[in-house]
Design an enzyme around this catalytic site. Structure first.
Site, PDB file in Angstrom:
ATOM      1  N   ASP A 232     -23.575 119.273 -40.174  1.00  0.00           N
ATOM      2  CA  ASP A 232     -23.965 120.887 -40.280  1.00  0.00           C
ATOM      3  C   ASP A 232     -24.831 120.762 -41.665  1.00  0.00           C
ATOM      4  O   ASP A 232     -26.053 121.142 -41.908  1.00  0.00           O
ATOM      5  CB  ASP A 232     -23.145 121.547 -40.584  1.00  0.00           C
ATOM      6  CG  ASP A 232     -23.318 122.987 -41.152  1.00  0.00           C
ATOM      7  OD1 ASP A 232     -24.211 123.600 -40.227  1.00  0.00           O
ATOM      8  OD2 ASP A 232     -23.019 123.690 -41.942  1.00  0.00           O
ATOM      9  N   LYS A 236     -28.981 121.121 -42.673  1.00  0.00           N
ATOM     10  CA  LYS A 236     -29.584 122.086 -43.658  1.00  0.00           C
ATOM     11  C   LYS A 236     -30.597 121.217 -44.662  1.00  0.00           C
ATOM     12  O   LYS A 236     -31.653 121.474 -45.240  1.00  0.00           O
ATOM     13  CB  LYS A 236     -28.409 122.840 -44.542  1.00  0.00           C
ATOM     14  CG  LYS A 236     -27.811 123.727 -43.687  1.00  0.00           C
ATOM     15  CD  LYS A 236     -26.657 124.287 -44.189  1.00  0.00           C
ATOM     16  CE  LYS A 236     -25.873 125.218 -43.237  1.00  0.00           C
ATOM     17  NZ  LYS A 236     -24.491 125.620 -43.608  1.00  0.00           N
TER      18      LYS A 236
END
Length: 374
Positions: A232, A236
């Protein structure tokens, strides 16, 4: 007085973010109807994985009842291509609000934009997948290098939920500042986890117990391994690195430290994983003790070194005086080191997860599109 300009809204995904967005859409709709010239925002499509509700006469679907209407009266959703064909026939401009993390839908963005439909979304997969998709999206967008009649695309909430992370970085780059380093805590889950595992004042619980607590409080994904594998955060960082000018191929093309013990990677479920995790507490205790001896705390961070093109995700030790060490709860913190800001970085800090703040980023992007379409 001329009739208000109509802009049509299509929502895919009505989970936590989708529901919060509907509430904010109702507020925005009211505000825009009162401004001059007024704008009539009309919700014409609501879709989730099993059902779709489409307003065939282009009349507004009530935001307060649309979720229950969808459950009651929705029909099985046709393929996305068919839905986008319907939307392209709307008597005005359409904005697709994709509140999913659907990879398949993300891959259709270039085609959607080419049909003149704008997109606002927190879907990280669209912007962190293979760089070819990133390039195809922005070469199809009116605010990229696409034709002026194509749709616009904004994705503020793919990093830091409602925090102005992407817009700030874009402004730095577009005004000619030189970004040298980006560093921070990019995951609300990992922030909460390490702030409770090794609080600044010392103490903290065992790692496995803190992971369990974070899951019970709703901070982790249903299977905590989806947070602990670091992907995750890697997604980003991929997005920010690309905006900063680095052609990062994908989120797996640079070092990402996973906190899942090798032996537990093959657990059949998140529950089995949580059950066995305490056997590996010693490994994390050792890391905590080493940091304590140096008067530091350990945090899960991502960093981008722009000149050397180095991107990495993993555990790092920080002095107690460092802003990253002093984070509270599940807050995110992103430090931009640039030529203009000198040795003191531009710091953006605050809630980086949660339905309401993520939806705020999406609604903020919708406002940007509405301005472009006025």
């Amino acid at each position: 007085m001329s009739a208000p300009k109509q802009i049509y809204i299509a929502i895919v995904g009505l989970g936590g973010v989708g529901k919060a967005f509907l509430y904010q859409l109702a507020f925005l709709r009211q505000r825009l109807s009162k401004q001059s010239p007024s704008i009539d925002l009309r919700l014409i499509l609501a879709r989730r994985s099993t059902k779709q509700l489409f307003s065939s006469n282009w009349e507004h679907l009530d935001t307060t009842t649309v979720a229950s209407q969808l459950d009651k009266n929705g029909s099985p959703p046709p393929p996305f291509n068919e839905t986008f064909g319907q939307l392209a026939r709307a008597p005005g401009k359409v904005v697709l609000v994709d509140n999913t993390s659907d990879q398949g839908l993300a891959s259709l963005y270039p085609m959607v934009l080419q049909r003149g439909i704008s997109i606002v979304t927190p879907n990280k997969k669209a912007f962190s997948d293979k760089i070819d998709l990133w390039q195809a999206i922005f070469s199809s967008a009116a605010n990229g290098t696409g034709s002026a009649s194509n749709g616009y695309v904004f994705h503020e909430s793919t990093v830091g939920a409602g925090l102005p992370v992407i817009s700030s970085l874009k402004e730095l780059v577009e005004t000619g500042d030189e970004v040298t380093k980006i560093e921070g805590v990019f995951s609300g889950t990992m922030s909460f986890l390490f702030n409770s595992f090794q609080p600044l004042g010392g103490g903290g619980g065992k790692f496995a117990a803190e992971v369990k607590k974070a899951k019970e409080l709703g901070y982790t994904e249903p299977d905590p391994r989806d947070d602990l594998n670091g992907l995750d955060v890697a997604r980003k960082l991929t997005i920010l690195a690309r905006i900063a000018g680095l052609n990062v191929e994908s989120p797996t093309s640079f070092p990402v430290q996973s906190l899942i013990p090798k032996e537990l990677e093959s657990c059949s479920s998140g529950d089995e994983f949580l059950e066995k995790l305490p056997q590996f507490d010693d490994q994390m205790d050792k890391i905590k003790e080493e940091a304590s001896k140096e008067g530091k705390v350990v945090r899960f961070v991502g960093s981008i070194d722009v000149p050397s093109k180095q991107v990495k995700v993993g555990l790092e030790k920080f002095d107690a005086s460092h802003p990253i060490a002093a984070l509270k709860g599940s807050d995110n913190i992103i430090n931009f080191y640039t030529k203009r800001y000198g040795s003191n970085p531009l710091i953006i800090q605050g809630a980086g997860a949660g339905g309401d703040v993520t939806a705020m980023g999406v609604t903020g992007d919708l406002i940007k599109v509405v301005r472009q379409l006025q």
